[in-house]
Design an enzyme around this catalytic site. Structure first.
Site, PDB file in Angstrom:
ATOM      1  N   ARG A  69      26.039  20.817 -14.544  1.00 39.86           N
ATOM      2  CA  ARG A  69      27.240  20.712 -13.943  1.00 39.86           C
ATOM      3  C   ARG A  69      28.085  21.131 -14.873  1.00 39.86           C
ATOM      4  NH1 ARG A  69      28.164  15.786 -10.766  1.00 39.86           N
ATOM      5  NH2 ARG A  69      27.045  16.900  -9.176  1.00 39.86           N
ATOM      6  N   LYS A  91      20.563  16.420  -8.384  1.00 37.46           N
ATOM      7  CA  LYS A  91      19.911  15.782  -7.223  1.00 37.46           C
ATOM      8  C   LYS A  91      20.246  16.148  -5.995  1.00 37.46           C
ATOM      9  CE  LYS A  91      21.640  11.937  -8.846  1.00 37.46           C
ATOM     10  NZ  LYS A  91      22.178  12.637 -10.216  1.00 37.46           N
ATOM     11  N   THR A  92      21.530  16.635  -5.617  1.00 33.64           N
ATOM     12  CA  THR A  92      21.811  16.865  -4.336  1.00 33.64           C
ATOM     13  C   THR A  92      21.395  18.323  -4.243  1.00 33.64           C
ATOM     14  OG1 THR A  92      24.040  15.622  -4.688  1.00 33.64           O
ATOM     15  CG2 THR A  92      24.001  17.535  -2.925  1.00 33.64           C
ATOM     16  N   THR A 134      22.328   7.381  -9.211  1.00 40.14           N
ATOM     17  CA  THR A 134      22.432   7.234 -10.636  1.00 40.14           C
ATOM     18  C   THR A 134      21.701   6.012 -11.212  1.00 40.14           C
ATOM     19  OG1 THR A 134      24.665   6.614 -10.163  1.00 40.14           O
ATOM     20  CG2 THR A 134      24.319   9.065 -10.783  1.00 40.14           C
ATOM     21  N   ASP A 188      23.027  10.179  -0.341  1.00 39.24           N
ATOM     22  CA  ASP A 188      23.497  10.171  -1.758  1.00 39.24           C
ATOM     23  C   ASP A 188      24.032   8.643  -2.075  1.00 39.24           C
ATOM     24  OD1 ASP A 188      23.909  11.248  -3.938  1.00 39.24           O
ATOM     25  OD2 ASP A 188      25.823  12.456  -3.442  1.00 39.24           O
TER      26      ASP A 188
END
Ligand SMILES: Nc1ncnc2c1ncn2[C@@H]1O[C@H](COP(=O)(O)OP(=O)(O)O)[C@@H](O)[C@H]1O
Ligand SMILES: [Mg+2]
Length: 385
Positions: A256, A103-104, A197, A148
């Site tokens: 990740r 997302k980031t 999330t 965020d």
């Protein structure tokens, strides 16, 4: 791309070189059996400090470098090109999905593709009205504002943001009681990119203010293989095809984690003096961290064991599992469950969690007749996001 943090300091654009020996305490862990803590971080979707360090080299910068999420990329490519043609900022975008899926990264890619500056902040750090006022004050035409954990914005902050998002104005109040005055100030047109999330926690009013709401999906094996191969190349680790697949299939559908496993294998290789990583070596490295063939770790396996052995396969509430496991239920829900559900080990039902036949098989167990019946009559809850 220019990156501006919420307090307004300009950062050089990812100018720092990525570190190479980035995995936390690797050698020590191999040698001293100091495993528990390290093991629990290996497969966690949360961002560790070594993840952050290697991010500078690993983060894709453009849509074409961004692997997978093809539906979302197609939509963004069209919208970005349309906005650019009209010479307008992109509509506000909401990105949601489990941690570690990009997302980031995507927020930064969007800013890059729009040739825009990006201001990065998060819900919890916009606590007071003046945090927001200070932030929007720095905005220029076309900037991207990335928030965020947007589900953690408080009510006051949210309400202050509404007119900013909708009409590009902000209402400033001064004075108290009868003397209160409100002044409406115009803002330049900007793009809000929100990430969360927990889309379900967002108020409807806030959700409705986004032009697009995009859900990020777990990555499949071929996409993860591309990510693993790309990361290995960027970190100058020589891996063969078998090793790529072994790493990708243990990465829980999450870039990740894929990146972290590559670093782990590289460090293990360096420690053992192995220059070329093949499948057997990669598996050996990952097994030394008790990452199994499905990418499950001890906590996942304990989760399944508790569900099956203490609670007869379920249904059982997440709170009960959390207490028995000694974890907080938020971590279970955010970090462990999404993958266990996606990989088909458990199901979420209105009455709690139920183990699937796959979970029994994975633990080498055979369901009893009553457990089998329960599975056959499971009513899956698809409503909760
Ligand atoms: N689509 C992708 N292609 C390649 N690498 C990715 C992709 N998405 C994420 N990554 C990598 O995974 C890491 C975690 O992504 P991030 O954007 O921080 O996840 P999130 O914000 O959703 O928690 C990033 O450092 C990035 O290098
Ligand atoms: Mg993030």
């Amino acid at each position: 791309m220019t990156i501006i943090q919420s307090h307004g300091h300009q950062l050089p654009e990812d100018g720092k070189k990525a570190s190479t020996g980035a995995y936390e305490r690797p050698v020590k862990a191999f040698m001293a059996g100091e495993e528990k803590k390290v093991r629990t971080t290996v497969l966690s979707t949360g961002e560790t400090s070594s993840d952050k360090k290697s991010d500078a080299t690993l983060r894709p910068e453009s849509l074409s470098e961004y692997i997978g999420q093809s539906r979302l990329k197609t939509m963004l490519t069209m919208s970005i090109s349309a906005a650019r043609t009209r010479n307008e900022p992109l509509d506000h975008v909401l990105l949601y999905g489990p941690p570690g899926l990009g997302k980031t990264t995507l927020a930064r890619v969007i800013a890059n593709e729009m040739s825009a500056r990006i201001h990065m902040t998060s819900g919890p750090s916009l606590e007071r009205p003046r945090d927001i006022v200070g932030l929007v004050h720095q905005l220029e035409q076309g900037d991207v504002l990335f928030i965020d954990e947007i589900h953690r914005l408080n009510k006051v902050a949210e309400e202050l943001l509404y007119p900013a998002i909708e009409d590009f104005v902000i209402d400033l109040t001064s004075g108290k009681g009868h003397a209160t005055r409100t002044m409406r100030l115009p803002l330049p047109r900007f793009t809000l990119v929100g990430a969360t999330t927990k889309a379900g926690r967002l108020s409807k009013a806030l959700r409705d203010r986004f032009g697009f709401a995009c859900r990020l999906e777990f990555y499949d094996l071929s996409e993860l293989s591309l990510i693993v191969a790309r990361t290995a190349a960027l970190l100058s680790v020589t891996v063969d095809e078998g090793a790529v697949k072994a790493i990708a299939s243990r990465a829980r559908g999450t870039p990740r984690i894929a990146n972290r496993l590559v670093r782990l294998v590289r460090d293990f290789g360096q420690f053992q003096g192995q220059n070329v990583v093949d499948e057997a070596f990669a598996i050996q490295a990952l097994e030394s961290y008790q990452v199994d063939a499905f990418g499950l770790d001890n906590t996942d396996r304990r989760f399944l064991e508790i569900l099956i052995q203490h609670y007869d396969g379920g249904p059982v509430g997440i709170d009960t599992i959390a207490v028995t496991l000694g974890e907080d239920n938020e971590t279970l829900e955010d970090v462990y469950e999404p993958f266990l559900i996606q990989a088909g080990f458990i199901q979420r039902t209105p009455r709690g969690r139920v183990a699937t036949v796959r979970a029994y098989n994975h633990l080498g167990l055979t369901p009893t007749q009553s457990q089998q019946l329960k599975m056959d009559f499971t009513e899956v809850d698809k409503s909760s996001e």
